[in-house]
Design an enzyme around this catalytic site. Structure first.
Site, PDB file in Angstrom:
ATOM      1  N   LYS A 191       0.847  -1.194   0.000  1.00  0.00           N
ATOM      2  CA  LYS A 191       0.000   0.000   0.000  1.00  0.00           C
ATOM      3  C   LYS A 191       0.880   1.239   0.000  1.00  0.00           C
ATOM      4  O   LYS A 191       1.605   1.494   0.947  1.00  0.00           O
ATOM      5  CB  LYS A 191      -0.910   0.051   1.224  1.00  0.00           C
ATOM      6  CG  LYS A 191      -1.952   1.155   1.075  1.00  0.00           C
ATOM      7  CD  LYS A 191      -2.648   1.527   2.373  1.00  0.00           C
ATOM      8  CE  LYS A 191      -1.874   2.518   3.187  1.00  0.00           C
ATOM      9  NZ  LYS A 191      -1.732   3.848   2.571  1.00  0.00           N
ATOM     10  N   GLY A 243       7.266   4.469   8.257  1.00  0.00           N
ATOM     11  CA  GLY A 243       6.372   5.591   8.514  1.00  0.00           C
ATOM     12  C   GLY A 243       6.631   6.153   9.896  1.00  0.00           C
ATOM     13  O   GLY A 243       7.727   6.020  10.439  1.00  0.00           O
ATOM     14  N   SER A 244       5.607   6.754  10.465  1.00  0.00           N
ATOM     15  CA  SER A 244       5.793   7.431  11.746  1.00  0.00           C
ATOM     16  C   SER A 244       5.950   6.426  12.888  1.00  0.00           C
ATOM     17  O   SER A 244       5.417   5.310  12.830  1.00  0.00           O
ATOM     18  CB  SER A 244       4.591   8.336  12.024  1.00  0.00           C
ATOM     19  OG  SER A 244       3.414   7.560  12.083  1.00  0.00           O
ATOM     20  N   GLY A 248       3.923   2.995  13.800  1.00  0.00           N
ATOM     21  CA  GLY A 248       4.759   1.810  14.019  1.00  0.00           C
ATOM     22  C   GLY A 248       4.384   1.108  15.321  1.00  0.00           C
ATOM     23  O   GLY A 248       4.297  -0.124  15.391  1.00  0.00           O
ATOM     24  N   GLU A 265      10.595   0.619  10.134  1.00  0.00           N
ATOM     25  CA  GLU A 265      11.533   1.722   9.893  1.00  0.00           C
ATOM     26  C   GLU A 265      10.778   2.990  10.254  1.00  0.00           C
ATOM     27  O   GLU A 265       9.893   3.403   9.512  1.00  0.00           O
ATOM     28  CB  GLU A 265      11.942   1.791   8.422  1.00  0.00           C
ATOM     29  CG  GLU A 265      12.531   0.529   7.855  1.00  0.00           C
ATOM     30  CD  GLU A 265      13.979   0.334   8.270  1.00  0.00           C
ATOM     31  OE1 GLU A 265      14.584   1.281   8.829  1.00  0.00           O
ATOM     32  OE2 GLU A 265      14.496  -0.750   8.036  1.00  0.00           O
ATOM     33  N   CYS A 299      13.369  10.578   6.937  1.00  0.00           N
ATOM     34  CA  CYS A 299      13.390   9.984   8.275  1.00  0.00           C
ATOM     35  C   CYS A 299      14.761  10.137   8.923  1.00  0.00           C
ATOM     36  O   CYS A 299      14.865  10.281  10.128  1.00  0.00           O
ATOM     37  CB  CYS A 299      12.986   8.521   8.214  1.00  0.00           C
ATOM     38  SG  CYS A 299      13.842   7.618   6.934  1.00  0.00           S
ATOM     39  N   GLU A 396      10.176  14.930  15.941  1.00  0.00           N
ATOM     40  CA  GLU A 396      10.516  14.860  14.516  1.00  0.00           C
ATOM     41  C   GLU A 396       9.637  15.880  13.783  1.00  0.00           C
ATOM     42  O   GLU A 396       8.414  15.763  13.782  1.00  0.00           O
ATOM     43  CB  GLU A 396      10.233  13.445  13.984  1.00  0.00           C
ATOM     44  CG  GLU A 396      10.560  13.298  12.524  1.00  0.00           C
ATOM     45  CD  GLU A 396      10.330  11.887  11.978  1.00  0.00           C
ATOM     46  OE1 GLU A 396       9.276  11.300  12.257  1.00  0.00           O
ATOM     47  OE2 GLU A 396      11.218  11.381  11.268  1.00  0.00           O
TER      48      GLU A 396
END
Ligand code: NAI
Ligand code: MG
Length: 788
Positions: A191, A243-244, A248, A265, A299, A396
């Protein structure tokens, strides 16, 4: 003055837009309306949402919002395709990957322009960084496919992999995930992120053109709930997510107990450290790349500048001069530096964070210069006057915002660098090779760039420490993440251990046993905080001893001591080996005593188990100085040293069976690799390990390296899994306890390994090697440039 003379005078850039014709022609050919790509076919569009160009707000196409049924259809197609695909020879799979790589190269301009239109990133980046790396990943993994049998013998693919990716490097993240998955023989349901699905859909077209078997790659578009449907689908065998950190953690919890493989990740707040002897002009250029590449939506962005105090003023002045020259504008223009952010919500998010930071005292500097009138643009910003607690230092931002702080000494630089919940990447600038190579291992991050930044290659693993996630993409590690040992599928469910009733009801006042085995914390015997003991029963229910009933407080003490003993990880591997050999030797001296203790607890003669335990310690003593890294050779003038590092503090919950070997099988690899350990020995038969501390004391194992807390396995496991000072948890026990550990570990995204209620034969030689070594370590890649 004529025009040329004017330009000569002002040295202004003229517009240099890349043509969008081909990308538009492809979108038009597709009717600018997309369904999913399932089983090699395009589905009819369902409920749609728009994919827009964030540089001008124009709609590019309609994308289907995938439903749970769509996901189910895609998983079924992938399942059906798995049999044939996984049975193809690696050579044949490799040829498909090679064909995809060639097609990406052939159509690289189309891919780059489409990526820039959908995402807003400068064409210079999509053309020179994203797309070439995409092709490189397919090439690299075409090679892996052909060598898997030799390089990963007795391994098999997972099956159907669910892959969920973010919007910052849409096609690159796809390539990082799809290429190794296919090389290994998995099939995928991927996706893309809702803002940037178009290049994934173009890649689906390429898969079709190269004749990839139907159902091997399925692309389902949609938002977070579509992603969740993939995560929660019972017939998906592995989830790979980028992703974030927030999502996660949700995925970690959602997959707990499911047995799905998982790699995460996640986010970062990576330090960019500039020492006073650095080549400052290069360091400024590097910093532009670190924080303004892809508008800072990276990231591993070097978003925290740490600059040595002695050069701070000079460096900041140079940086501001450089910022004034950065050109923000139309991403399709080949001569702009900074493009558009991905979407209006991202611009708002960043503005909100900035407001909070300013309210907390931050000072923001933005270079002069105009922004385009419409579109998602922000000026590059430099933030100063911040304390470590400022929102802009801790969070972040994922935007073009650099936060600057200063340090005095290398130690202070390391402390500041590590003062974050993340651990994805770091950059170190210094002309002093000794200093650089001293700093790199001390930073808790998966990637360290020396005198360079944002370097990536398919041959070099990428991934995080701490809350930046676990698992690696790229390199041997990344390839291995899509394979699992064949024997795992033959595991049988462990029989529930029948409860033993005490033969006589025990009056607590009787104190039938005059000595209670103590726990062992920080190199000292310790009484339980609760002041309660637990009976240890023999096979017939007779009382054979007592141990302390450990609780949360005991675990906290043990973790504190284990953290204090982390220097075990930097002790020379040879020294660790020596100490383990000595431990084995000292256990051998007491063989009979340990054998008798096993017999008292289990009724089984313990001699063989003691011998196996001694042998196992020997095995890992032998590994301590051999399980080391690699030097990769990426296609630039650099080497990447893949260094094997311990996880840190590990919580280990030993299995109920095999009172001695069950613990030794797990602590020996952890110790050999330099972890310090909090061990919860067999709940039922803990006396073998409480005896063991006497062996530890005579074997020069430093205080705090092994801590032993006895008590209720599941309760203590929960405390360990929830503890932020613990970096990894291994749990050998029932399925429910395993699920609990996986779920509770989400808090700081620890690595976990659990037996999930399966029966493991601890004596098997397969456990005397790489299986546990890999799980006790994580790989840091240190990039070192060369050339005069
Ligand atoms: P996100 O983590 O929500 O999105 C990443 C992907 O996960 C997307 O494909 C999304 O559809 C999917 N997703 C969302 N919720 C899900 C769920 N519950 N289950 C399964 N899949 C789900 O990131 P988002 O909202 O796009 O960005 C927000 C912030 O996250 C950014 O500002 C940035 O700070 C951070 N982020 C970090 C990334 C990184 O690589 N470190 C990448 C993307 C975002
Ligand atoms: Mg878009």
């Amino acid at each position: 003055m004529n025009k040329i003379a004017q330009i000569f005078e002002s040295l202004e850039y003229g517009p240099a837009p890349e043509g969008a014709d081909q990308a538009n022609a492809w979108l038009d050919a597709k009717g600018r309306k997309f369904g999913h790509f399932i089983n090699g076919e395009w589905t009819a569009p369902g409920k749609v949402f728009a994919s827009t160009n964030p540089a001008n707000g124009q709609k590019l196409a309609d994308i289907t919002d995938g439903t749970a049924d769509d996901v189910d259809a895609a998983v079924k197609a992938a399942r059906k395709a798995f049999g044939g695909w996984s049975k193809l020879s690696g050579y044949k799979r490799g040829k498909y990957l090679y064909a995809i790589a060639r097609m990406i190269q052939k159509h690289s301009r189309l891919f780059a322009v489409l990526e820039t239109m959908d995402n807003g990133k400068p064409i210079r980046e999509s053309r020179d960084a994203d797309i070439p790396l995409v092709a490189r990943h397919f090439y690299h993994h075409a090679g892996w496919a052909t060598h898997l049998d030799r390089e990963f013998p007795d391994h098999a693919p997972y099956g159907v992999c669910g892959q969920i990716i973010p919007w910052n490097f849409p096609l690159l993240m796809l390539a990082w995930k799809v290429a190794p998955a296919l090389a290994a023989g998995n099939t995928v349901v991927l996706k893309p992120a809702e803002f940037t699905s178009l290049t994934a859909l173009l890649l689906a077209d390429i898969c079709d053109r190269v004749g990839l078997p139907k159902g091997v790659v399925n692309i389902v578009t949609g938002e977070g709930d579509t992603g969740a449907a993939i995560v929660n689908h019972p017939d998906v065998d592995k989830i790979a997510f980028t992703g974030s950190t927030e999502v996660g953690k949700i995925i970690r919890e959602a997959t707990a107990g499911s047995g799905k493989g998982l790699s995460l990740e996640l986010g970062g707040k990576s330090p960019y450290i500039v020492f006073e002897d650095a080549d400052l002009d290069s360091a400024v250029e590097g910093l532009v790349e670190a924080i303004w590449f892809n508008q800072g939506q990276v990231c591993c962005a070097g978003s925290r500048l740490l600059v040595q105090e002695s050069i701070e003023e000079r460096f900041i002045a140079k940086l501001k001069a450089r910022m004034a020259k950065l050109r923000v504008g139309d991403p399709l223009d080949k001569s702009i530096d900074i493009g558009a952010l991905v979407a209006p919500v991202q611009v708002e998010r960043i503005r909100d964070l900035m407001k909070r930071g300013v309210a907390e005292g931050a000072v923001v500097y933005e270079a002069d210069g105009a922004l385009p009138e419409k579109g998602c643009f922000l000026k590059p910003a430099l933030v100063t006057n911040v304390s470590p607690a400022n929102t802009l230092v801790a969070e972040e931002i994922f935007g073009p915002v650099l936060v600057a702080m200063s340090f005095r000494t290398p130690d202070e630089a390391i402390a500041l660098a590590n003062n974050t919940r993340y651990g994805l990447a770091a950059t170190v600038w210094t002309e002093n090779v000794n200093l650089a190579l001293d700093i790199a291992p001390k930073i808790r991050a998966g990637v360290v760039w020396i005198n360079g930044t944002n370097q990536f290659d398919a041959a070099v693993g990428f991934g995080g420490y701490k809350e930046s996630g676990f698992g690696r993409e790229g390199g041997r590690e990344g390839m291995g993440a899509y394979l699992k040992p064949n024997w795992e599928k033959d595991l049988k469910k462990a029989q529930a251990v029948p409860a033993i009733a005490a033969t006589a009801a025990k009056n607590p006042l009787d104190g039938g046993i005059d000595q209670t085995a103590k726990m062992y914390i920080g190199g000292k015997q310790a009484r339980p905080d609760s002041a309660y003991n637990r009976p240890v029963l023999g096979p017939k229910g007779e009382l054979v001893g007592e141990v302390g009933d450990g609780n949360r407080k005991d675990i906290r003490n043990a973790v504190e001591k284990a953290r204090g003993a982390l220097s075990w990880g930097t002790t020379a591997a040879h020294t660790r080996a020596q100490i383990l050999y000595f431990l084995a030797e000292n256990l051998e001296y007491r063989r009979d005593e340990f054998a008798a203790r096993i017999k008292a607890q289990t009724g089984v003669d313990g001699g063989e188990e003691v011998d196996l335990s001694i042998e196992r310690i020997f095995a890992f003593a032998g590994w301590a100085d051999k399980y080391d890294g690699a030097v990769h050779n990426p296609p630039m003038r650099a080497v990447a040293a893949a260094m094997v590092e311990p996880l840190g503090v590990m919580g280990i919950i030993a299995p109920p069976s095999r009172p001695l070997l069950g613990s030794i099988a797990l602590i020996a690899p952890a110790l050999a690799m330099g972890n310090s350990v909090v061990l919860v020995p067999s709940e039922r038969s803990p006396l073998s390990m409480t005896d063991f501390y006497q062996v530890l004391e005579t074997s020069d194992v430093p205080a705090g390296v092994i801590n032993i807390v006895t008590g209720d396995s599941v309760a203590l496991a929960k405390t360990l899994a929830e503890h932020d000072g613990v970096d990894g948890v291994w749990f050998a026990g029932p399925a429910e306890g395993s699920a609990m550990v996986e779920k509770a570990s989400a808090g700081n995204v620890k690595q976990t390994w659990t037996t999930r209620g399966f029966d493991f034969d601890w004596a098997h030689p397969r456990f005397a090697g790489e299986y546990f070594l890999g799980k006790a370590t994580q790989i840091k890649n240190v990039w070192i440039p060369y050339g005069a």
